[in-house]
Every structure is written in C-alpha cells, then in structure tokens.
Scaffold this active site. Structure first.
Site, PDB file in Angstrom:
ATOM      1  N   VAL A  85       0.739  -1.346   0.183  1.00 11.81           N
ATOM      2  CA  VAL A  85      -0.009  -0.020  -0.042  1.00 11.81           C
ATOM      3  C   VAL A  85       0.983   1.036  -0.119  1.00 11.81           C
ATOM      4  O   VAL A  85       1.871   1.288   0.591  1.00 11.81           O
ATOM      5  CB  VAL A  85      -0.934  -0.102   1.332  1.00 11.81           C
ATOM      6  CG1 VAL A  85       0.014   0.287   2.510  1.00 11.81           C
ATOM      7  CG2 VAL A  85      -1.846   0.980   1.125  1.00 11.81           C
ATOM      8  N   GLY A 150       6.305   1.590  -8.142  1.00  9.22           N
ATOM      9  CA  GLY A 150       5.319   0.613  -8.303  1.00  9.22           C
ATOM     10  C   GLY A 150       4.960   0.243  -9.706  1.00  9.22           C
ATOM     11  O   GLY A 150       4.432   1.233 -10.292  1.00  9.22           O
ATOM     12  N   CYS A 179       4.352   0.980   2.027  1.00  4.83           N
ATOM     13  CA  CYS A 179       5.097  -0.103   1.064  1.00  4.83           C
ATOM     14  C   CYS A 179       5.150  -1.468   1.914  1.00  4.83           C
ATOM     15  O   CYS A 179       6.029  -2.216   1.634  1.00  4.83           O
ATOM     16  CB  CYS A 179       6.289   0.448   0.478  1.00  4.83           C
ATOM     17  SG  CYS A 179       6.310   1.815  -0.498  1.00  4.83           S
TER      18      CYS A 179
END
Length: 226
Positions: A85, A150, A179
């Site tokens: 995330v 990402g 992360c």
C-alpha cells in the site's frame, strides 16, 4: 551496460511526455494506462505521464490488509501493480512510465535501477544525498523514504511508475505501513529545499529519465484532466 550513448536502451527512440493539469482522479488514470498498454503496438513510442493525484491509497497485488491501518475518508483502490500500500496526493509528483521493455531489450530489474538512478540524480541537483535499499525498491534519505516505485509489466510493456514526495501533507502515510514496512518514515524535497518548485522538479526528473534511458529527444504535450 556500456556507458556510450548508443548502447543505452532508449537510443534511437523518441519519448513522449504528457503533462496533465490539475489533480487527476486515480481510477480513471489507471484505466487509461491499461487501455494505452493493451492497445499499443510496436510502432507506438514510449510515454511518460506526469501528474498529481487526488488523495488516494492504492494497494498493490501482493498487498496485505494489515498494512492499511486507518484510511478514514481517503478512498482505497486495489490495483494491478506490484508492491504493497502507498498514498498519493497533492504535492506529490507521479510519473507513469509506459515503456516497451522488449524493444529496449531490458528487464524489470534494469527498469527499476534506471528509474532509481534518475531519481537520485534529480535529488542531487538539490544537494540531497539519496540512496537505494537492497530489500525494497525506492529512494531513501537518511533511512526515510522520499520516492516510491510500483510497476506492472504486461506483454513486455510497463505501466504504473514512480512517486516523488515534493511538498505535500505527509500525515496520510501515518495511516498505513508504507510499502508494507512498519514504522517507515516518509520525507519530502521541501524539508531540504523549502522554496522548491513542483514544475521545476518535474522537468529535472523528466530530463534525467530521458538521459538514463538514452532517448534521443522528448516530445512534450500539455493535457487536460483525464
């Protein structure tokens, strides 16, 4: 990799850079990236999309719910990139990299390495000494994370990309384990250069991405919101 310009993966190619005005909605941008990647053919030149997002948490394919602590009013979007995330919001520079890795004859590892190199060169311009970590993609300053990566690669083409914290509200990062790392602290360019200009940083980073990949030139366009 050979250091001569001709040996760089983007040599002989043009790079299209699309600068988007205003704050972009995350989901519409993500869908547009997917469509671009799925519909492009070997003749389509690589693109960078340069923008800022409305506040949003994004959870990668391997994302674990335990890392999303207290999102509150900020929406959470599950996406098809790698990683855990993260948060996007105003004052954070996001660059999406739609690159043909097969044409450049590089893999994911070299893609990440070149993007990190461009980020480090950009921060060095502001006398910020940044580095990478072996255990996680991204760029760090004194153990604090300043830039995240990402990416997704599909049929030899990349999409998603990088985010660089420039001058933003970092509080939402306290609502997650960024992360996937508990107690990871985030930082931003404005802590080291209070008068930093967003567009200037974006321009420097785009130029450094062109340089490290070795594209012959940049074709710039300015876009309305998606």
């Amino acid at each position: 990799m050979n250091n001569t310009q001709d040996a760089l993966p983007g040599s002989g190619q043009h790079l299209s850079v699309r600068m988007f005005h205003g704050l972009q909605p995350y989901e519409a941008t993500w869908r547009a990236m997917q469509t671009f990647t799925d519909e492009r053919d070997d003749a389509v030149q690589d693109e960078l999309w340069v923008l800022q997002h409305e506040p949003v948490f994004t959870q990668g394919q391997a994302g674990k719910a335990e890392h999303l602590i207290a999102p509150g009013e900020i929406p959470v979007v599950n996406v098809d990139r790698g990683g855990q995330v993260t948060y996007h919001g105003p004052g954070q520079l996001v660059i999406y990299a739609m690159l043909d890795l097969d044409r450049m004859k590089i893999g994911a590892k070299q893609l990440v390495s070149l993007i990190e190199m461009a980020l480090i060169k950009t921060l060095k311009f502001y006398d910020i000494d940044a580095t990478t970590r072996k255990d996680a993609p991204g760029v760090y300053v004194n153990e604090d994370k300043i830039a995240s990566l990402g990416l997704r690669i599909r049929k030899g083409k990349s999409f998603h990309g990088l985010s660089l914290n420039i001058d933003m509200d970092l509080e939402p990062f306290n609502r997650i384990n960024p992360c996937g790392f508990k107690d990871l602290k985030m930082t931003q360019v404005s802590r080291f250069e209070p008068s930093v200009g967003f567009e200037r940083v974006a321009g420097i980073l785009v130029n450094n991405l062109q340089t490290v990949f070795g594209y012959d030139d940049i074709i710039m366009s300015y876009e309305e919101p998606i």
